[in-house]
Design a protein around this motif. Structure first.
Motif: not given
Length: 795
Positions: A119, A124, A595
């Motif tokens: 990601q 992120a 994530y």
């Protein structure tokens, strides 16, 4: 003695087996070896073909925005007439080295490697930092969260530079807040990109109509652009899954076309522009241009727009595929396109306004116009999708009001649609397009947004290199220094153009930053209030098994944001109502800085109080990419975990009433060792679980060291009977009905609070809570089984 003989015999067998294998290998025909080599070759070939296919697909998703920059770069660099042909060479030299330093070296080969399990984007990077240092402002994490499969983190020596940086960040709340604000600023600028990219890309592409029809007014071009934009945003609810197979071919054709036109123009007009690969011409450009040359960097900056989207859209492709696509296709084609336009402008300095379209050979003008418009739409689509993803991440981390998130694809989890944000983006995008009516001012705004995002990424990458990668300080200094020199140079140039359109992203970002920070501040204060006012276990135990009330059949799911302790809403509820359900489950849905959370690791279950209280806590954990499933599915998985907890708990003696979770859904070393628990007398109790059930695998050691293994064996039958009785009781309660109890809280600032806190909480936060979606809608709770409990929090 027998053991020794057996070992010696086994060694003889092993030796004989080894000799036999050696003889076989000597005797095997060469054809088998050739076959093995052929299979290895085929595997390498198939993996290479897969990488090529992914690199091809990445063109349509990742590089659309960067690829459409040649439509407007030279016009924004030279908004007036070009005075000296050498200026064109200087500008081209700046473009070449900007593309080399920022997209190629910084992003493709460094920043893309800082992805969070594939990601990309600002959040992120932030989630990576949150896992390596305790900088998350809402302290709702439990130690078991760190044992998640996706919760990858590294440890470092206490005296290392990384450990000192970690302690420096964690020491003061103000530093955590400053880092959060930095991340939010970058996020807000990316949202600004989502507004400005469609505006400038579509307007620039539509401007090709006017080139072929010089008498046409600029208003017609704006109307065409607005119609395309309305169509683009109106089709968002269908998702990109159905048309995404077209994206990669369109963008590939686009790159090949602009590269081919570049080669043609270099050959036809002036091949001397290739001397721009010498950085000497950058020095000459600034010496000759002075302040005007410096401010023109705002236009040069547009050649690297879309680079941040490259990182944000990384999730669908491996880094190797993105690197391959950029180095083989994108980078050389962009260099050829800009060199070709520069060669054309050397001979046609008056055509700088429409440099791209005027440099197209007349015979292929309209096909290129159609491809350019399609490429602009693809570029806009990628930016809009990236904006949706960022809103979803901000929502998961408690930094954005609750909005509806629709997943448009069953195959790709990352393809989402946010209706409210979609229409806000459309209105703002049309306002920018119709308000400015030309590319120049929109370009100034666009450059401001892009350079601020890049600065934020550089600062976050510095922390990533120290805390996550643990690079040597010289490498960190080298990366940060080079990046800041280039980006601060661009930033100083766009500051000169704030009054010429550069103020637009600043206003947009300020509005979104206010919304996001106030929402996060209100959420944090509400969480802190709940933590301080939670009910003590002594109070619960004092109520007795009936909790001092009538226990009615059914299961009550009490939703709370607390991952530990009994929430204040519960005491408020039983104080005002004379009955409570036979089984009470406190449900906490929380998002972690990962994530995704695998389904088999989703739930944590714990018993509260003695068994005859029938009270449990269940924490459902999600990552910022996960979707909270429909209520029926969520309920089913919750009860499956609850029943499994009861079954496994009955295998152990006693129960834990502490804040430690008795059961959690990870495969830890203890679970792989067969659920072994030491009972304190040197005896080991072995628990055997049903291997067909994978949602819960591990048990925290029981705090009951006084009984021996004999006691456990003698109580097996009683334990089994108790388990069966409780499971039957839970099933009967479930059949009687499930009621969802939610807190309908009103948050108010205290009387003694400062005026700005009162404005933030009593007006801004209250307004946002009023217009955002309710918790019952987010959790998909059916109205017929919903019970709201009202209360006021003074924070």
């Amino acid at each position: 003695m027998e053991m020794t003989s057996r070992i010696e015999m086994d060694e003889d067998n092993d030796n004989r087996g080894s000799m036999w294998d050696l003889d076989q290998k000597l005797d095997q025909p060469m054809d088998e070896e050739a076959g093995r080599l052929r299979n290895m070759y085929k595997e390498k070939k198939s993996s290479a073909l897969l990488l090529l296919r992914l690199a091809f697909q990445s063109l349509g998703v990742v590089y659309g925005d960067l690829g459409t920059s040649p439509l407007y770069v030279f016009y924004n660099t030279f908004p007036g007439k070009i005075e000296d042909p050498e200026d064109v060479v200087g500008a081209l030299s700046l473009i070449i080295y900007s593309l080399t330093l920022i997209p190629l070296l910084k992003y493709v080969f460094v920043v893309c490697k800082a992805n969070d399990n594939g990601q990309g984007g600002t959040f992120a990077l932030y989630s990576l930092l949150c896992r390596h240092a305790k900088i998350k402002t809402i302290p709702n994490q439990h130690r078991t969260d760190e044992e998640l499969t996706t919760y990858s983190r590294s440890t470092f020596h206490e005296q290392s530079f990384a450990a000192k940086t970690k302690r420096w960040l964690e020491r003061h709340v103000s530093r955590k807040n400053a880092l959060l604000i930095l991340v939010l600023v970058g996020t807000c600028m990316v949202i600004g990109d989502g507004i400005l990219t469609p505006a400038i890309s579509v307007l620039s592409a539509a401007g090709g109509i006017k080139v072929d029809h010089p008498g046409m007014s600029n208003g017609v071009v704006v109307v065409v652009a607005v119609v395309i934009l309305v169509g683009l945003f109106s089709l968002q609810h269908y998702g990109t899954d159905k048309v995404s197979w077209l994206f990669a071919p369109i963008v590939l054709v686009w790159f090949l076309v602009i590269g081919g036109i570049g080669i043609y123009n270099i050959w036809k007009y002036d091949s001397s522009v290739l001397k721009a690969f010498s950085p000497v011409y950058i020095y000459r450009y600034f010496r000759r241009g002075g302040k005007d040359g410096w401010t023109s960097l705002g236009g040069i900056m547009l050649s690297i727009t879309g680079t941040e989207a490259l990182f944000a859209d990384l999730s669908h492709f491996p880094v190797a595929a993105v690197q391959l696509a950029f180095t083989v296709v994108v980078f050389p084609c962009l260099l050829l396109a800009y060199s070709g336009q520069a060669a054309y402008l050397m001979s046609n300095r008056d055509h700088v306004v429409d440099a791209f379209y005027r440099s197209i050979p007349e015979s292929i003008y309209w096909p290129v116009f159609i491809i350019a418009t399609a490429a602009a739409i693809v570029a806009s689509q990628a930016t809009i999708t990236a904006t949706f993803s960022i809103i979803k991440q901000a929502l998961a981390l408690g930094c954005f009001p609750r909005v509806k998130v629709v997943h448009t694809s069953k195959k790709f989890l990352g393809q989402i649609y946010v209706p409210d944000i979609n229409w806000i983006l459309m209105i703002l995008c049309i306002a920018v397009t119709a308000g400015f009516k030309n590319q120049n001012q929109i370009g100034n705004a666009y450059g401001t947004a892009v350079v601020i995002v890049m600065l934020v990424t550089t600062l976050l990458m510095t922390l990533i290199m120290i805390l996550v990668w643990r690079c040597h300080w010289i490498l960190v200094l080298l990366f940060t220094g080079l990046s800041l020199v280039v980006e601060c140079t661009y930033f100083s140039a766009v500051l000169f153009k704030v009054d010429q359109g550069g103020w637009v992203p600043l206003v947009i970002a300020a509005a979104f930053l206010l919304i996001m920070y106030v929402w996060h501040y209100g959420t944090l204060k509400r969480y802190e209030f709940e933590m301080h006012s939670k009910v003590s276990m002594a109070w619960i135990l004092g109520l007795g098994p009936s909790l001092g009330l009538v226990r009615v059949p059914g299961i009550g799911l009490v939703y709370t944001e607390l991952a530990s302790g009994v929430p204040h809403i519960f005491s408020h509820f039983i104080t005002n109502l004379p009955a409570i359900h036979s089984v009470v489950v406190f449900v906490c849905v929380k998002y972690l800085p990962v994530y995704t959370v695998p389904e088999e690791e989703r739930f944590l279950v714990k018993r509260i109080g003695p068994k005859n209280f029938h009270m449990f806590r269940c924490v459902a954990r999600y990552g910022y990419k996960d979707l909270h499933k429909k209520d029926d599915e969520f309920e089913k998985k919750l009860f499956d975990s609850l029943f499994l907890f009861v079954r496994l708990e009955s295998m152990m003696e006693g129960c834990s009433d502490s804040d430690e979770y008795s059961l959690y859904g990870q495969q830890t070393e203890r679970s792989r060792e067969g659920l072994l628990n030491n009972n304190g007398n040197g005896n080991t109790i072995t628990s055997y679980a049903d291997t067909t059930i994978s949602s819960v695998d591990s048990i925290v050691p029981v705090k009951s060291p006084m009984h021996g293994s004999m006691t456990v064996r003698s109580s097996e039958h009683v334990s089994s009977q108790t388990e069966t009785d409780e499971l039957e009781f839970l099933n009967s309660c479930r059949d009687a009905g499930v009621v969802h109890i939610l807190g309908n809280t009103v948050v108010r600032a205290r009387r003694e609070s400062r005026f700005y806190k009162k404005i933030a909480i009593d007006y801004v936060y209250a307004f946002l809570r009023k217009i955002c979606r309710e918790h019952s809608v987010i959790f998909n709770v059916p109205h017929e089984s919903l019970l709201n409990v009202g209360q006021v929090f003074y924070v």
